[in-house]
Write a protein that holds these residues in place. Structure first.
Motif, PDB file in Angstrom:
ATOM      1  N   GLN A 121     -33.556 -18.888 -27.251  1.00  9.84           N
ATOM      2  CA  GLN A 121     -33.197 -17.877 -28.244  1.00  9.84           C
ATOM      3  C   GLN A 121     -33.600 -16.467 -27.831  1.00  9.84           C
ATOM      4  OE1 GLN A 121     -30.901 -18.799 -29.948  1.00  9.84           O
ATOM      5  NE2 GLN A 121     -31.513 -19.241 -32.041  1.00  9.84           N
ATOM      6  N   VAL A 122     -34.728 -16.306 -27.160  1.00 11.80           N
ATOM      7  CA  VAL A 122     -35.171 -14.960 -26.805  1.00 11.80           C
ATOM      8  C   VAL A 122     -34.173 -14.270 -25.871  1.00 11.80           C
ATOM      9  CG1 VAL A 122     -36.951 -13.606 -25.630  1.00 11.80           C
ATOM     10  CG2 VAL A 122     -37.612 -15.396 -27.251  1.00 11.80           C
ATOM     11  N   PRO A 123     -33.783 -14.880 -24.744  1.00  4.57           N
ATOM     12  CA  PRO A 123     -32.768 -14.220 -23.913  1.00  4.57           C
ATOM     13  C   PRO A 123     -31.433 -14.043 -24.637  1.00  4.57           C
ATOM     14  CG  PRO A 123     -33.869 -15.963 -22.690  1.00  4.57           C
ATOM     15  CD  PRO A 123     -34.287 -16.109 -24.112  1.00  4.57           C
ATOM     16  N   ALA A 124     -31.052 -15.007 -25.464  1.00  4.02           N
ATOM     17  CA  ALA A 124     -29.770 -14.930 -26.165  1.00  4.02           C
ATOM     18  C   ALA A 124     -29.747 -13.753 -27.135  1.00  4.02           C
ATOM     19  CB  ALA A 124     -29.494 -16.229 -26.900  1.00  4.02           C
ATOM     20  N   GLU A 125     -30.824 -13.550 -27.877  1.00  2.80           N
ATOM     21  CA  GLU A 125     -30.850 -12.446 -28.836  1.00  2.80           C
ATOM     22  C   GLU A 125     -30.956 -11.092 -28.138  1.00  2.80           C
ATOM     23  OE1 GLU A 125     -30.164 -11.855 -31.753  1.00  2.80           O
ATOM     24  OE2 GLU A 125     -30.414 -13.626 -32.988  1.00  2.80           O
ATOM     25  N   TRP A 126     -31.645 -11.039 -26.988  1.00  3.07           N
ATOM     26  CA  TRP A 126     -31.673  -9.783 -26.237  1.00  3.07           C
ATOM     27  C   TRP A 126     -30.253  -9.404 -25.806  1.00  3.07           C
ATOM     28  CZ3 TRP A 126     -30.830  -9.259 -20.745  1.00  3.07           C
ATOM     29  CH2 TRP A 126     -30.975  -7.938 -20.287  1.00  3.07           C
ATOM     30  N   GLN A 127     -29.523 -10.389 -25.289  1.00  4.56           N
ATOM     31  CA  GLN A 127     -28.142 -10.125 -24.895  1.00  4.56           C
ATOM     32  C   GLN A 127     -27.299  -9.710 -26.102  1.00  4.56           C
ATOM     33  OE1 GLN A 127     -26.443 -13.294 -22.386  1.00  4.56           O
ATOM     34  NE2 GLN A 127     -28.542 -13.945 -22.016  1.00  4.56           N
ATOM     35  N   GLU A 128     -27.514 -10.358 -27.227  1.00  7.74           N
ATOM     36  CA  GLU A 128     -26.757 -10.018 -28.434  1.00  7.74           C
ATOM     37  C   GLU A 128     -27.045  -8.576 -28.849  1.00  7.74           C
ATOM     38  OE1 GLU A 128     -23.886 -10.886 -31.239  1.00  7.74           O
ATOM     39  OE2 GLU A 128     -24.571 -12.123 -29.557  1.00  7.74           O
ATOM     40  N   ASP A 149     -46.665  -9.795 -34.897  1.00  8.97           N
ATOM     41  CA  ASP A 149     -46.981 -10.977 -35.693  1.00  8.97           C
ATOM     42  C   ASP A 149     -45.674 -11.440 -36.339  1.00  8.97           C
ATOM     43  OD1 ASP A 149     -47.700 -12.854 -37.596  1.00  8.97           O
ATOM     44  OD2 ASP A 149     -49.468 -11.741 -38.282  1.00  8.97           O
ATOM     45  N   PRO A 150     -45.179 -12.634 -36.007  1.00  8.84           N
ATOM     46  CA  PRO A 150     -43.885 -13.077 -36.552  1.00  8.84           C
ATOM     47  C   PRO A 150     -43.826 -13.079 -38.067  1.00  8.84           C
ATOM     48  CG  PRO A 150     -44.622 -14.541 -34.791  1.00  8.84           C
ATOM     49  CD  PRO A 150     -45.765 -13.623 -35.099  1.00  8.84           C
ATOM     50  N   ARG A 151     -44.955 -13.261 -38.719  1.00  5.60           N
ATOM     51  CA  ARG A 151     -44.974 -13.350 -40.183  1.00  5.60           C
ATOM     52  C   ARG A 151     -44.814 -11.989 -40.849  1.00  5.60           C
ATOM     53  NH1 ARG A 151     -50.649 -16.292 -40.090  1.00  5.60           N
ATOM     54  NH2 ARG A 151     -50.835 -14.570 -38.589  1.00  5.60           N
ATOM     55  N   GLU A 152     -45.110 -10.915 -40.125  1.00  5.43           N
ATOM     56  CA  GLU A 152     -45.056  -9.583 -40.709  1.00  5.43           C
ATOM     57  C   GLU A 152     -44.107  -8.644 -39.982  1.00  5.43           C
ATOM     58  OE1 GLU A 152     -49.019  -8.116 -40.767  1.00  5.43           O
ATOM     59  OE2 GLU A 152     -49.800  -9.728 -42.047  1.00  5.43           O
ATOM     60  N   SER A 153     -43.551  -9.082 -38.874  1.00  7.12           N
ATOM     61  CA  SER A 153     -42.733  -8.207 -38.041  1.00  7.12           C
ATOM     62  C   SER A 153     -41.451  -7.782 -38.758  1.00  7.12           C
ATOM     63  CB  SER A 153     -42.368  -8.924 -36.734  1.00  7.12           C
ATOM     64  OG  SER A 153     -41.500  -8.143 -35.949  1.00  7.12           O
ATOM     65  N   THR A 154     -41.003  -6.566 -38.449  1.00  5.22           N
ATOM     66  CA  THR A 154     -39.713  -6.084 -38.946  1.00  5.22           C
ATOM     67  C   THR A 154     -38.614  -6.277 -37.906  1.00  5.22           C
ATOM     68  OG1 THR A 154     -40.202  -3.855 -38.126  1.00  5.22           O
ATOM     69  CG2 THR A 154     -40.815  -4.359 -40.417  1.00  5.22           C
ATOM     70  N   MET A 155     -38.949  -6.848 -36.745  1.00  2.00           N
ATOM     71  CA  MET A 155     -37.943  -7.073 -35.716  1.00  2.00           C
ATOM     72  C   MET A 155     -36.906  -8.071 -36.211  1.00  2.00           C
ATOM     73  SD  MET A 155     -39.778  -7.237 -31.982  1.00  2.00           S
ATOM     74  CE  MET A 155     -38.198  -7.336 -31.126  1.00  2.00           C
ATOM     75  N   TRP A 156     -35.648  -7.799 -35.903  1.00  2.00           N
ATOM     76  CA  TRP A 156     -34.568  -8.685 -36.307  1.00  2.00           C
ATOM     77  C   TRP A 156     -34.822 -10.117 -35.825  1.00  2.00           C
ATOM     78  CZ3 TRP A 156     -30.657  -9.032 -39.567  1.00  2.00           C
ATOM     79  CH2 TRP A 156     -29.655  -9.975 -39.330  1.00  2.00           C
ATOM     80  N   PHE A 157     -35.304 -10.268 -34.605  1.00  2.00           N
ATOM     81  CA  PHE A 157     -35.516 -11.605 -34.053  1.00  2.00           C
ATOM     82  C   PHE A 157     -36.406 -12.431 -34.962  1.00  2.00           C
ATOM     83  CE2 PHE A 157     -37.624 -14.885 -31.674  1.00  2.00           C
ATOM     84  CZ  PHE A 157     -36.630 -15.400 -30.864  1.00  2.00           C
ATOM     85  N   TRP A 158     -37.560 -11.896 -35.308  1.00  2.00           N
ATOM     86  CA  TRP A 158     -38.483 -12.678 -36.121  1.00  2.00           C
ATOM     87  C   TRP A 158     -37.959 -12.842 -37.540  1.00  2.00           C
ATOM     88  CZ3 TRP A 158     -40.939 -15.541 -33.227  1.00  2.00           C
ATOM     89  CH2 TRP A 158     -41.634 -15.116 -32.091  1.00  2.00           C
TER      90      TRP A 158
END
Length: 362
Positions: A121-128, A149-158
């Protein structure tokens, strides 16, 4: 009113493009069996999902006002079972999810979430992200993921891929037997395995949807991604609008040219990030096993599998001859598209204008 609604809330990069296209292609046959995919005049439910999550999205936000309410209306006018599916729903806030629960009150609601191992998923979402005009290097993207922190991150991925977070938001108050986790099988298995898993999650007989779909959400190689990053940097200096970017870059260059190239060098996680990915995946597997939710597939499919002995290729080290070759393929795709489009000087309006001028002696 629908008796049952299966609400598929993501995640992205889990075969959702194929799934939604197949449901759309078979919607008449499905309806004959009491299963409805209420897209209305659209090919998918993107507009309704974007209206709900209320995010800026390449200029589309203002065009989808009222789409969610329209979808709810179609669902409530359906009978039997209704399927609602779009991957960006995974990003919904607690308040937005509360709205969904109010809008669909009185209906038996099932939540379906599909997940793929984080190593892919990490490489796939970077490409997306590159397909949406991003210019960030893979190294920086990965470092940010590891630092947040995945629980608090604002990044789209998390926001869309942190499995416990998404399901905790979406399933509050829903009994575990009505929560269905579809795991994406590892590469190399039967082509239709993921489709069959979706069917089991939806309680759907696969025979109700025999028309296949050729659509996929395409991936890029190292050199193709480098070419797209460079193009995005150049386009940032222009006033190319979002709709033109979607049609020409995502549609023609990425889907018709770059994604069809042979012998691409795959983007994969570097060795130093693999133990991090493994640790996260194991936490998710433990969470799923303790949750009591319905798992469709094998929960161990969430554990990343890294090929033994495969040499890692650094996405930052581009092969410029390959990048140049990808650039030529992109140029060809754009020229072919330009040739398909009518000359604006020859449109009906232009011809009528010239004829009127001749009649007036101008």
């Amino acid at each position: 009113m629908a008796d049952v609604v299966y609400l598929h809330v993501g995640a992205p990069k889990t075969g959702t493009t194929y799934l939604q296209d197949r449901l759309h292609a078979n919607r008449a046959g499905l309806a004959e069996h009491g299963v409805h995919y209420p897209v209305g005049l659209h090919a998918d439910m993107f507009g309704a999902a974007l209206d709900l999550i209320d995010r800026p999205w390449a200029g589309y936000r203002d065009k989808v006002h009222g789409e969610w309410d329209a979808l709810v209306g179609r669902v409530r006018r359906s009978s039997g079972t209704a399927l609602v599916s779009h991957e960006i729903l995974a990003s919904a806030t607690t308040e937005q999810i509360d709205r969904v629960m109010r809008d669909l009150a009185g209906i038996e609601l099932h939540v379906v979430y599909s997940a793929r191992d984080i190593g892919r998923q990490v490489p796939a979402e970077w490409q997306e992200s590159l397909k949406h005009r991003n210019k960030r290097r893979f190294r920086r993207y990965l470092r940010r993921l590891q630092e947040d922190d995945p629980r608090e991150s604002t990044m789209w991925f998390w926001r869309v891929h942190h499995l416990p977070g998404v399901l905790n938001r979406w399933t509050a108050g829903i009994s575990p037997e009505r929560v269905h986790l579809v795991t994406v099988p590892p590469p190399g298995g039967p082509r239709d395995e993921l489709w069959l898993r979706y069917c089991r999650a939806f309680g759907l007989d696969p025979a109700f949807a025999p028309v296949d779909s050729a659509r996929t959400n395409v991936s890029l190689g190292i050199d193709e991604a480098a070419m797209l990053r460079a193009l995005n940097r150049r386009l940032a200096r222009t006033d190319l609008d979002a709709a033109s970017y979607a049609a020409l870059v995502r549609g023609r260059i990425v889907e018709e040219a770059l994604a069809q190239r042979d012998d691409v060098r795959r983007v994969v996680l570097p060795a130093h990030a693999r133990s991090w990915a493994q640790e996260i995946a194991e936490e998710w597997v433990d969470w799923v096993r303790g949750s009591g939710i319905d798992v469709v597939g094998d929960v161990d499919d969430l554990l990343p599998r890294f090929p033994d002995g495969e040499a890692w290729e650094n996405p930052e080290r581009r092969d410029w001859s390959r990048v140049a070759d990808a650039t030529m393929d992109a140029l060809v795709a754009v020229l072919v598209e330009a040739a398909r489009r009518p000359d604006p000087e020859l449109t009906t309006t232009a011809r009528l204008t010239r004829a009127a001028r001749r009649l007036r002696g101008e």
